[in-house]
Design an enzyme around this catalytic site. Structure first.
Site, PDB file in Angstrom:
ATOM      1  N   GLY A   1       0.826  -1.206   0.000  1.00  0.00           N
ATOM      2  CA  GLY A   1       0.000   0.000   0.000  1.00  0.00           C
ATOM      3  C   GLY A   1       0.863   1.259   0.000  1.00  0.00           C
ATOM      4  O   GLY A   1       2.101   1.188   0.051  1.00  0.00           O
TER       5      GLY A   1
ATOM      6  N   ALA B   1      -7.871   3.665   3.332  1.00  0.00           N
ATOM      7  CA  ALA B   1      -6.998   4.121   2.246  1.00  0.00           C
ATOM      8  C   ALA B   1      -6.866   5.639   2.275  1.00  0.00           C
ATOM      9  O   ALA B   1      -7.754   6.336   2.752  1.00  0.00           O
ATOM     10  CB  ALA B   1      -7.589   3.716   0.904  1.00  0.00           C
ATOM     11  N   GLY B   2      -5.773   6.103   1.751  1.00  0.00           N
ATOM     12  CA  GLY B   2      -5.600   7.548   1.628  1.00  0.00           C
ATOM     13  C   GLY B   2      -4.813   7.836   0.370  1.00  0.00           C
ATOM     14  O   GLY B   2      -3.702   7.361   0.216  1.00  0.00           O
ATOM     15  N   HIS B   3      -5.425   8.523  -0.573  1.00  0.00           N
ATOM     16  CA  HIS B   3      -4.741   8.863  -1.816  1.00  0.00           C
ATOM     17  C   HIS B   3      -4.464  10.358  -1.839  1.00  0.00           C
ATOM     18  O   HIS B   3      -5.390  11.156  -1.775  1.00  0.00           O
ATOM     19  CB  HIS B   3      -5.613   8.485  -3.028  1.00  0.00           C
ATOM     20  CG  HIS B   3      -5.740   7.014  -3.216  1.00  0.00           C
ATOM     21  ND1 HIS B   3      -6.719   6.426  -3.977  1.00  0.00           N
ATOM     22  CD2 HIS B   3      -4.999   5.993  -2.739  1.00  0.00           C
ATOM     23  CE1 HIS B   3      -6.564   5.120  -3.966  1.00  0.00           C
ATOM     24  NE2 HIS B   3      -5.535   4.833  -3.213  1.00  0.00           N
TER      25      HIS B   3
ATOM     26  N   ARG C   1     -23.194 -12.220   6.765  1.00  0.00           N
ATOM     27  CA  ARG C   1     -24.524 -11.828   6.285  1.00  0.00           C
ATOM     28  C   ARG C   1     -25.348 -11.096   7.340  1.00  0.00           C
ATOM     29  O   ARG C   1     -26.552 -11.231   7.449  1.00  0.00           O
ATOM     30  CB  ARG C   1     -25.280 -13.035   5.718  1.00  0.00           C
ATOM     31  CG  ARG C   1     -24.664 -13.446   4.393  1.00  0.00           C
ATOM     32  CD  ARG C   1     -24.884 -14.871   4.048  1.00  0.00           C
ATOM     33  NE  ARG C   1     -24.183 -15.737   4.970  1.00  0.00           N
ATOM     34  CZ  ARG C   1     -24.172 -17.046   4.877  1.00  0.00           C
ATOM     35  NH1 ARG C   1     -24.825 -17.639   3.909  1.00  0.00           N
ATOM     36  NH2 ARG C   1     -23.529 -17.776   5.750  1.00  0.00           N
TER      37      ARG C   1
ATOM     38  N   THR D   1      -5.166  -6.549   5.220  1.00  0.00           N
ATOM     39  CA  THR D   1      -6.473  -5.942   5.381  1.00  0.00           C
ATOM     40  C   THR D   1      -7.525  -7.008   5.046  1.00  0.00           C
ATOM     41  O   THR D   1      -7.181  -8.160   4.761  1.00  0.00           O
ATOM     42  CB  THR D   1      -6.598  -4.652   4.521  1.00  0.00           C
ATOM     43  OG1 THR D   1      -7.802  -3.974   4.891  1.00  0.00           O
ATOM     44  CG2 THR D   1      -6.583  -4.947   3.029  1.00  0.00           C
TER      45      THR D   1
ATOM     46  N   THR E   1      -3.976   8.646   6.115  1.00  0.00           N
ATOM     47  CA  THR E   1      -5.183   8.432   6.906  1.00  0.00           C
ATOM     48  C   THR E   1      -4.910   8.575   8.395  1.00  0.00           C
ATOM     49  O   THR E   1      -5.667   9.212   9.120  1.00  0.00           O
ATOM     50  CB  THR E   1      -5.755   7.036   6.593  1.00  0.00           C
ATOM     51  OG1 THR E   1      -6.101   7.007   5.213  1.00  0.00           O
ATOM     52  CG2 THR E   1      -6.975   6.719   7.423  1.00  0.00           C
TER      53      THR E   1
ATOM     54  N   ARG F   1       0.520   7.994  10.810  1.00  0.00           N
ATOM     55  CA  ARG F   1       1.585   7.159  11.397  1.00  0.00           C
ATOM     56  C   ARG F   1       2.844   7.193  10.538  1.00  0.00           C
ATOM     57  O   ARG F   1       2.757   7.146   9.305  1.00  0.00           O
ATOM     58  CB  ARG F   1       1.132   5.686  11.455  1.00  0.00           C
ATOM     59  CG  ARG F   1       0.063   5.406  12.487  1.00  0.00           C
ATOM     60  CD  ARG F   1      -0.254   3.937  12.563  1.00  0.00           C
ATOM     61  NE  ARG F   1      -1.009   3.461  11.404  1.00  0.00           N
ATOM     62  CZ  ARG F   1      -1.420   2.217  11.238  1.00  0.00           C
ATOM     63  NH1 ARG F   1      -1.120   1.293  12.135  1.00  0.00           N
ATOM     64  NH2 ARG F   1      -2.121   1.858  10.187  1.00  0.00           N
ATOM     65  N   PRO F   2       4.054   7.234  11.189  1.00  0.00           N
ATOM     66  CA  PRO F   2       5.275   7.138  10.393  1.00  0.00           C
ATOM     67  C   PRO F   2       5.319   5.760   9.735  1.00  0.00           C
ATOM     68  O   PRO F   2       5.000   4.756  10.374  1.00  0.00           O
ATOM     69  CB  PRO F   2       6.407   7.270  11.417  1.00  0.00           C
ATOM     70  CG  PRO F   2       5.785   7.348  12.756  1.00  0.00           C
ATOM     71  CD  PRO F   2       4.299   7.367  12.631  1.00  0.00           C
ATOM     72  N   ARG F   3       5.661   5.737   8.443  1.00  0.00           N
ATOM     73  CA  ARG F   3       5.723   4.439   7.762  1.00  0.00           C
ATOM     74  C   ARG F   3       7.087   3.805   7.979  1.00  0.00           C
ATOM     75  O   ARG F   3       8.094   4.517   8.039  1.00  0.00           O
ATOM     76  CB  ARG F   3       5.473   4.618   6.267  1.00  0.00           C
ATOM     77  CG  ARG F   3       4.068   5.126   5.992  1.00  0.00           C
ATOM     78  CD  ARG F   3       3.827   5.357   4.509  1.00  0.00           C
ATOM     79  NE  ARG F   3       2.510   5.938   4.300  1.00  0.00           N
ATOM     80  CZ  ARG F   3       2.228   6.866   3.395  1.00  0.00           C
ATOM     81  NH1 ARG F   3       3.159   7.329   2.596  1.00  0.00           N
ATOM     82  NH2 ARG F   3       0.999   7.335   3.282  1.00  0.00           N
TER      83      ARG F   3
HETATM   84  P1  IMP Z   1      -7.166  -2.297   8.273  1.00  0.00           P
HETATM   85  O1  IMP Z   1      -7.270  -2.265   6.792  1.00  0.00           O
HETATM   86  O2  IMP Z   1      -7.450  -0.970   8.919  1.00  0.00           O
HETATM   87  O3  IMP Z   1      -7.920  -3.427   8.880  1.00  0.00           O
HETATM   88  O4  IMP Z   1      -5.616  -2.586   8.622  1.00  0.00           O
HETATM   89  C1  IMP Z   1      -4.996  -3.831   8.311  1.00  0.00           C
HETATM   90  C2  IMP Z   1      -3.558  -3.629   7.862  1.00  0.00           C
HETATM   91  O5  IMP Z   1      -3.549  -2.997   6.589  1.00  0.00           O
HETATM   92  C3  IMP Z   1      -2.726  -2.721   8.786  1.00  0.00           C
HETATM   93  O6  IMP Z   1      -1.386  -3.151   8.763  1.00  0.00           O
HETATM   94  C4  IMP Z   1      -2.837  -1.372   8.121  1.00  0.00           C
HETATM   95  O7  IMP Z   1      -1.762  -0.523   8.443  1.00  0.00           O
HETATM   96  C5  IMP Z   1      -2.795  -1.794   6.663  1.00  0.00           C
HETATM   97  N1  IMP Z   1      -3.433  -0.822   5.779  1.00  0.00           N
HETATM   98  C6  IMP Z   1      -4.746  -0.600   5.596  1.00  0.00           C
HETATM   99  N2  IMP Z   1      -4.955   0.361   4.685  1.00  0.00           N
HETATM  100  C7  IMP Z   1      -3.750   0.749   4.260  1.00  0.00           C
HETATM  101  C8  IMP Z   1      -3.307   1.699   3.284  1.00  0.00           C
HETATM  102  O8  IMP Z   1      -4.081   2.380   2.591  1.00  0.00           O
HETATM  103  N3  IMP Z   1      -1.962   1.803   3.130  1.00  0.00           N
HETATM  104  C9  IMP Z   1      -1.084   1.042   3.831  1.00  0.00           C
HETATM  105  N4  IMP Z   1      -1.451   0.147   4.725  1.00  0.00           N
HETATM  106  C10 IMP Z   1      -2.773  -0.002   4.953  1.00  0.00           C
END
Ligand code: IMP
Length: 436
Positions: free
Chosen positions: A12, A39-41, A142, A238, A299, A302-304
């Site tokens: 991601g 997600a964050g674009h 469901r 995810t 979103t 957090r530091p990646r």
């Molecule tokens: P969730 O999607 O919030 O359930 O998170 C599950 C995992 O996916 C975690 O490690 C999140 O940091 C990661 N994750 C979810 N969405 C993104 C994204 O858009 N970019 C990067 N990592 C993501």
């Protein structure tokens, strides 16, 4: 090409939003197929920066119709806020359709996400806390609520009361927290339902007809292949299908209608949340990549976690997505290093392997075997053609093509639209993806 899928080829945050924005201008439709406001674009148009979470990036392109498809989970408060802020900035949002079949994220989903992460303690996934997992859980069980039912004032209160009966038992008895009150949620969400109702449609038919009739449709991936619930590094994934196959699940696109699949990968690797990450750099180089690449979550802030490009993972993503080409992002971020590295194999139990183990147990025992390349000092951010790039960048790109087994047809050298190099590419990459 008519129907194009854009997919994240890493964990991601590959800057898909920028590529989708660049490709969307001549498309009839842009379709978001999965995930939610996890997600964050980030898209930069001129000096304007837009942070999109649920609304497809094609919304910034005037005439394109944008679809939030069946496979997306929608936080009503989140999407209303996003649309309101886009409208306030002069973006017309009339070209948006939301699938009536998309599931809705409600307060108990967020609550369960956060309580469950807390309960897991050290074993927490590091989710975004946005209720994504619990919403997909309810969909599969469901007991979810779809957008169309959410917007129906007769159906929503009844469905919610039935579901809350179960949810409150768990909240009180397992987690020891206060139960939620259905009437309060109905009241709180009434305005959101009224706001969203005009956008709701049977989007699968809209997409299917467009894809079949020769209109050009762009399928916008969220997250990345390595976070796919099946193909990713389970359980640190995810709960949806960010890999290319996801574009055909619940959008209306039949698999035979896909013309090309573009993987998007950064020139290095990042990951947020927990889980194995063989090329992670816990040193100054990792910190430098984070600062230069502004690697903080769109979103969550957090530091990646940052590291060198993982060619083994990219090779895997290329294979399982059936990529036809690659878009290589953030090349400018690597400017200035004396040398840059690409992981070509892993060392695993004393031997070298080329195949990506997509499970936490084996992946956590892998260490990277790097190919070291000479870096480049030049600022590449204003390069307009491939030929203008320094030789060492070209060598880097050629190595990426070799591990991915597909041509790099798009290169990004900065955040703006005009910092994108489109590289018409006729040369076939020889053979199948091979790390040798
Ligand atoms: P969730 O999607 O919030 O359930 O998170 C599950 C995992 O996916 C975690 O490690 C999140 O940091 C990661 N994750 C979810 N969405 C993104 C994204 O858009 N970019 C990067 N990592 C993501």
């Amino acid at each position: 090409m008519a129907n194009t899928v854009v997919v994240g080829a890493q964990w991601g945050d590959e800057a898909k939003g920028k590529i989708i924005d660049c490709l969307a201008h001549d498309k009839d439709l842009v379709v978001r197929w999965g995930g939610g406001s996890n997600a964050g674009h980030t898209v930069c148009v001129g000096d304007q920066e837009y942070k999109l979470h649920l609304v497809p990036a094609g919304i910034l392109n005037g005439n394109t119709l944008n679809v939030v498809a069946d496979g997306v989970v929608i936080d009503p408060a989140g999407i209303v806020e996003e649309l309101t802020s886009l409208k306030a900035r002069g973006v017309s949002c009339t070209n948006l359709k939301i699938s009536g079949n998309a599931h809705v994220i409600l307060p108990y989903h967020r609550l369960f996400d956060q309580l469950e992460e807390k309960r897991k303690g050290e074993k927490a996934i590091g989710t975004t806390g946005r209720g994504i997992g619990p919403a997909y859980q309810d969909k599969a069980a469901r007991i979810g609520i779809r957008m169309r039912d959410f917007c129906d004032p007769k159906i929503f209160p009844v469905r919610l009361a039935q579901i809350l009966d179960i949810k409150n038992e768990i909240l009180v008895k397992l987690y020891g927290v206060e139960p939620l009150v259905a009437d309060q949620i109905v009241e709180q969400y009434r305005e959101f339902a009224l706001f969203l109702k005009p956008y709701v449609d049977d989007t699968a038919l809209v997409v299917a007809r467009a894809a079949k009739s020769g209109k050009s449709v762009l399928f916008e991936g969220a997250q990345g292949t390595l976070l796919d619930i099946d193909l990713g590094t389970y359980p640190y994934v995810t709960s949806s299908h960010p890999s290319a196959g996801g574009a055909t699940i619940g959008t209306g696109l039949g698999p035979t209608q896909i013309d090309q699949i573009i993987g998007v990968a950064k020139s290095y690797t990042t990951r947020v949340g927990a889980g194995a990450f063989p090329t992670e750099l816990l040193d100054d180089t990792g910190n430098l990549i984070r600062e230069r690449g502004r690697e903080y979550g769109t979103t969550t802030g957090r530091p990646r976690r940052c590291g060198w490009l993982d060619g083994v993972a990219l090779h895997y993503a290329s294979l399982v997505n059936g990529l036809t080409s690659l878009s290589l992002m953030h090349l400018d971020v690597l400017s200035g290093f004396d040398e840059v590295k690409i992981c070509m194999q892993y060392s695993f139990d004393g031997r070298s392997i080329e195949d990506f183990p997509s499970d936490q147990e084996r992946l956590s025992r892998c260490t990277p075997i790097y190919k070291t390349l000479q870096g480049w000092k030049d600022d590449v951010s204003e390069a307009k053609t491939y030929d203008e790039l320094p030789e060492n960048v070209k060598k880097f790109v050629e190595t990426v093509e070799k591990v991915a087994g597909v041509p790099v047809t798009i290169l990004s050298v900065g955040r703006r639209r005009d910092q994108t190099i489109f590289r018409p590419y006729s040369k076939k990459i020889s053979g199948s993806p091979s790390l040798s």
